[in-house]
Design a protein around this motif. Sequence first.
Motif, PDB file in Angstrom:
ATOM      1  N   VAL A  49      25.344 -35.957  14.527  1.00  0.00           N
ATOM      2  CA  VAL A  49      24.661 -36.056  13.235  1.00  0.00           C
ATOM      3  C   VAL A  49      25.281 -37.233  12.471  1.00  0.00           C
ATOM      4  O   VAL A  49      26.507 -37.384  12.454  1.00  0.00           O
ATOM      5  N   MET A  50      24.452 -38.052  11.832  1.00  0.00           N
ATOM      6  CA  MET A  50      24.922 -39.216  11.063  1.00  0.00           C
ATOM      7  C   MET A  50      25.769 -40.155  11.913  1.00  0.00           C
ATOM      8  O   MET A  50      26.656 -40.840  11.414  1.00  0.00           O
ATOM      9  N   GLY A  51      25.534 -40.157  13.219  1.00  0.00           N
ATOM     10  CA  GLY A  51      26.310 -41.002  14.109  1.00  0.00           C
ATOM     11  C   GLY A  51      27.682 -40.460  14.439  1.00  0.00           C
ATOM     12  O   GLY A  51      28.483 -41.149  15.091  1.00  0.00           O
ATOM     13  N   ILE A  52      27.969 -39.229  14.029  1.00  0.00           N
ATOM     14  CA  ILE A  52      29.269 -38.594  14.254  1.00  0.00           C
ATOM     15  C   ILE A  52      29.077 -37.434  15.224  1.00  0.00           C
ATOM     16  O   ILE A  52      28.102 -36.680  15.113  1.00  0.00           O
ATOM     17  N   GLU A  53      30.009 -37.254  16.148  1.00  0.00           N
ATOM     18  CA  GLU A  53      29.965 -36.061  17.003  1.00  0.00           C
ATOM     19  C   GLU A  53      30.807 -34.959  16.373  1.00  0.00           C
ATOM     20  O   GLU A  53      32.031 -35.083  16.265  1.00  0.00           O
ATOM     21  N   PHE A  54      30.148 -33.895  15.969  1.00  0.00           N
ATOM     22  CA  PHE A  54      30.806 -32.728  15.405  1.00  0.00           C
ATOM     23  C   PHE A  54      31.073 -31.729  16.530  1.00  0.00           C
ATOM     24  O   PHE A  54      30.155 -31.405  17.290  1.00  0.00           O
ATOM     25  N   PRO A  55      32.302 -31.216  16.663  1.00  0.00           N
ATOM     26  CA  PRO A  55      32.601 -30.299  17.770  1.00  0.00           C
ATOM     27  C   PRO A  55      31.842 -28.981  17.700  1.00  0.00           C
ATOM     28  O   PRO A  55      31.596 -28.344  18.716  1.00  0.00           O
ATOM     29  N   ASN A  56      31.478 -28.558  16.506  1.00  0.00           N
ATOM     30  CA  ASN A  56      30.532 -27.465  16.314  1.00  0.00           C
ATOM     31  C   ASN A  56      29.869 -27.675  14.956  1.00  0.00           C
ATOM     32  O   ASN A  56      30.383 -28.433  14.122  1.00  0.00           O
ATOM     33  N   PRO A  57      28.735 -27.026  14.699  1.00  0.00           N
ATOM     34  CA  PRO A  57      27.953 -27.365  13.506  1.00  0.00           C
ATOM     35  C   PRO A  57      28.334 -26.608  12.245  1.00  0.00           C
ATOM     36  O   PRO A  57      27.593 -26.668  11.257  1.00  0.00           O
ATOM     37  N   VAL A  58      29.474 -25.931  12.238  1.00  0.00           N
ATOM     38  CA  VAL A  58      29.866 -25.095  11.101  1.00  0.00           C
ATOM     39  C   VAL A  58      31.012 -25.753  10.343  1.00  0.00           C
ATOM     40  O   VAL A  58      32.096 -25.966  10.898  1.00  0.00           O
ATOM     41  N   GLY A  59      30.775 -26.075   9.066  1.00  0.00           N
ATOM     42  CA  GLY A  59      31.776 -26.764   8.278  1.00  0.00           C
ATOM     43  C   GLY A  59      32.194 -26.001   7.036  1.00  0.00           C
ATOM     44  O   GLY A  59      31.519 -25.056   6.594  1.00  0.00           O
ATOM     45  N   LEU A  60      33.310 -26.420   6.488  1.00  0.00           N
ATOM     46  CA  LEU A  60      33.783 -25.902   5.204  1.00  0.00           C
ATOM     47  C   LEU A  60      33.241 -26.788   4.097  1.00  0.00           C
ATOM     48  O   LEU A  60      33.422 -28.007   4.122  1.00  0.00           O
ATOM     49  N   ALA A  61      32.601 -26.179   3.109  1.00  0.00           N
ATOM     50  CA  ALA A  61      32.059 -26.936   1.988  1.00  0.00           C
ATOM     51  C   ALA A  61      33.168 -27.410   1.058  1.00  0.00           C
ATOM     52  O   ALA A  61      34.258 -26.826   1.001  1.00  0.00           O
ATOM     53  N   ALA A  62      32.871 -28.449   0.310  1.00  0.00           N
ATOM     54  CA  ALA A  62      33.813 -28.947  -0.689  1.00  0.00           C
ATOM     55  C   ALA A  62      34.066 -27.887  -1.747  1.00  0.00           C
ATOM     56  O   ALA A  62      33.226 -27.024  -1.998  1.00  0.00           O
ATOM     57  N   GLY A  63      35.249 -27.979  -2.370  1.00  0.00           N
ATOM     58  CA  GLY A  63      35.594 -27.073  -3.452  1.00  0.00           C
ATOM     59  C   GLY A  63      36.741 -26.151  -3.129  1.00  0.00           C
ATOM     60  O   GLY A  63      37.528 -25.807  -4.013  1.00  0.00           O
ATOM     61  N   LEU A  64      36.855 -25.743  -1.869  1.00  0.00           N
ATOM     62  CA  LEU A  64      37.941 -24.835  -1.502  1.00  0.00           C
ATOM     63  C   LEU A  64      39.263 -25.580  -1.466  1.00  0.00           C
ATOM     64  O   LEU A  64      40.293 -25.056  -1.884  1.00  0.00           O
ATOM     65  N   LEU A 236      13.632 -41.513  -2.072  1.00  0.00           N
ATOM     66  CA  LEU A 236      14.740 -42.430  -2.343  1.00  0.00           C
ATOM     67  C   LEU A 236      15.767 -42.412  -1.213  1.00  0.00           C
ATOM     68  O   LEU A 236      16.360 -43.449  -0.889  1.00  0.00           O
ATOM     69  N   LEU A 237      15.991 -41.258  -0.611  1.00  0.00           N
ATOM     70  CA  LEU A 237      16.902 -41.187   0.531  1.00  0.00           C
ATOM     71  C   LEU A 237      16.402 -42.071   1.669  1.00  0.00           C
ATOM     72  O   LEU A 237      17.176 -42.794   2.308  1.00  0.00           O
ATOM     73  N   ARG A 238      15.085 -42.028   1.899  1.00  0.00           N
ATOM     74  CA  ARG A 238      14.510 -42.872   2.948  1.00  0.00           C
ATOM     75  C   ARG A 238      14.548 -44.347   2.552  1.00  0.00           C
ATOM     76  O   ARG A 238      14.886 -45.211   3.362  1.00  0.00           O
ATOM     77  N   LYS A 239      14.193 -44.624   1.308  1.00  0.00           N
ATOM     78  CA  LYS A 239      14.163 -46.007   0.837  1.00  0.00           C
ATOM     79  C   LYS A 239      15.509 -46.693   1.021  1.00  0.00           C
ATOM     80  O   LYS A 239      15.585 -47.843   1.476  1.00  0.00           O
ATOM     81  N   HIS A 240      16.583 -45.987   0.680  1.00  0.00           N
ATOM     82  CA  HIS A 240      17.916 -46.590   0.714  1.00  0.00           C
ATOM     83  C   HIS A 240      18.643 -46.332   2.040  1.00  0.00           C
ATOM     84  O   HIS A 240      19.801 -46.726   2.179  1.00  0.00           O
ATOM     85  N   ARG A 241      17.976 -45.648   2.955  1.00  0.00           N
ATOM     86  CA  ARG A 241      18.567 -45.343   4.266  1.00  0.00           C
ATOM     87  C   ARG A 241      19.902 -44.611   4.116  1.00  0.00           C
ATOM     88  O   ARG A 241      20.909 -44.956   4.756  1.00  0.00           O
ATOM     89  N   LYS A 284      11.904 -27.651   2.347  1.00  0.00           N
ATOM     90  CA  LYS A 284      11.067 -28.655   1.682  1.00  0.00           C
ATOM     91  C   LYS A 284      11.571 -30.066   1.971  1.00  0.00           C
ATOM     92  O   LYS A 284      10.769 -30.994   2.177  1.00  0.00           O
ATOM     93  N   LEU A 285      12.888 -30.234   1.987  1.00  0.00           N
ATOM     94  CA  LEU A 285      13.443 -31.536   2.344  1.00  0.00           C
ATOM     95  C   LEU A 285      13.096 -31.918   3.772  1.00  0.00           C
ATOM     96  O   LEU A 285      12.758 -33.070   4.056  1.00  0.00           O
ATOM     97  N   ALA A 286      13.203 -30.942   4.679  1.00  0.00           N
ATOM     98  CA  ALA A 286      12.913 -31.227   6.084  1.00  0.00           C
ATOM     99  C   ALA A 286      11.477 -31.717   6.251  1.00  0.00           C
ATOM    100  O   ALA A 286      11.209 -32.659   7.017  1.00  0.00           O
ATOM    101  N   THR A 287      10.552 -31.110   5.516  1.00  0.00           N
ATOM    102  CA  THR A 287       9.159 -31.544   5.572  1.00  0.00           C
ATOM    103  C   THR A 287       8.999 -32.947   4.993  1.00  0.00           C
ATOM    104  O   THR A 287       8.347 -33.812   5.584  1.00  0.00           O
ATOM    105  N   ALA A 290      10.860 -35.602   7.282  1.00  0.00           N
ATOM    106  CA  ALA A 290      10.262 -35.752   8.618  1.00  0.00           C
ATOM    107  C   ALA A 290      11.261 -36.253   9.652  1.00  0.00           C
ATOM    108  O   ALA A 290      10.941 -37.092  10.492  1.00  0.00           O
ATOM    109  N   GLY A 291      12.480 -35.758   9.564  1.00  0.00           N
ATOM    110  CA  GLY A 291      13.491 -36.099  10.554  1.00  0.00           C
ATOM    111  C   GLY A 291      14.198 -37.417  10.337  1.00  0.00           C
ATOM    112  O   GLY A 291      15.077 -37.781  11.121  1.00  0.00           O
ATOM    113  N   GLU A 292      13.857 -38.142   9.280  1.00  0.00           N
ATOM    114  CA  GLU A 292      14.460 -39.468   9.065  1.00  0.00           C
ATOM    115  C   GLU A 292      15.880 -39.386   8.523  1.00  0.00           C
ATOM    116  O   GLU A 292      16.672 -40.318   8.733  1.00  0.00           O
ATOM    117  N   VAL A 293      16.212 -38.318   7.799  1.00  0.00           N
ATOM    118  CA  VAL A 293      17.547 -38.134   7.227  1.00  0.00           C
ATOM    119  C   VAL A 293      18.019 -36.720   7.565  1.00  0.00           C
ATOM    120  O   VAL A 293      17.336 -35.752   7.229  1.00  0.00           O
TER     121      VAL A 293
END
Length: 345
Positions: A49-64, A236-241, A284-287, A290-293
């Motif tokens: 994802v994002m050009g990074i290989e994550f060893p598994n897809p479960v992460g700790l969110a910011a704040g902790l 805007l996410l698509r526009k600015h890549r 809604k974001l996924a729709t 369309a897979g671009e981000v």
Amino acid sequence: MIYPLLRKFFFALDAETAHGIGMAGIDFVNAAGVSCLLARSVPPDPVQVMGIEFPNPVGLAAGLDKNGEHIDALAAQGFGFIEVGTVTPRPQPGNPKPRLFRIPERQAIVNRMGFNNDGVEKLLANVATAKFARWGGVLGINIGKNFDTPIEKAADDYLLCLDRVYQTASYVAVNISSPNTKNLRELQQDEALDALLGSLKEAQGRLSDRHGKYVPLALKIAPDLADEQIQAIADLLRKHRVDGVIATNTTVSRVGVEGLPNAEQAGGLSGAPLLAMSTAVVGKLATALAGEVPIIGVGGIINGADAAAKIAAGASLVQFYSGFIYRGPELVAEAAAAIARQRAA
């Protein structure tokens, strides 16, 4: 598992006091080499994802771990990636205490921490002492603005933090969606967001040339958005890549906790009541994208089924924080297993 017993002790304490003791405890079991007493092993399930290989897809969110003081101990709980922060250019104390409140009847938390942190230089010093990133761990650094920086100057704070953390981070998360910093969410509005993303992407290009590596940028958004706002942000996410989007932060809504103790405390609500709202935003974001981000789904994950629901809605990765408080480290392996089943289905 030991954690349900520990939780009874922690929940008898003030929430912020319990947080400090809990983090010290996780550090202790890691240093003693017995993290297995708290966490189950998580089988490798790599995802790109994002050009990074994550060893598994479960992460700790910011704040902790706002200051990056517990990275190695948290990584030992099985997370595929760790996100630290939110960090600001200068140290700041955050909002007055008490500012962290539990609603155990709904497995929820209200916080109005206010980006309390020791500043970007201290975070970088802490990260430098951690083995996690040096050993190839995926480390996100979440950046924000100081509370006393005028909103029209907010980009300066984000650009300063981006410059400082760029070489250290695996990816940088841009937090414009906390409800606890005055006027911060105004940055999600069309013109303000367009200008901010343009500045950040320009800086990312310069930094990529300077350091000889490309560090992805992910935007963290609120759940309290109308459909037209979600579409505008996606455009805007698509526009600015932009490389990724984290959906979502905490909510100012109190749906699902009405009438309960602490429900009317000011701040952002997280935990189980946020699940449906945040997952709807992911869908809604996924729709719209369309897979671009790629999307990192966060908000309300309390069990494995919740994590799988984020993936089904269109997320590529998930994160949690409140679920870790209520369920403990066992949630990491449970979520990873549920996502693996979801993807195999």
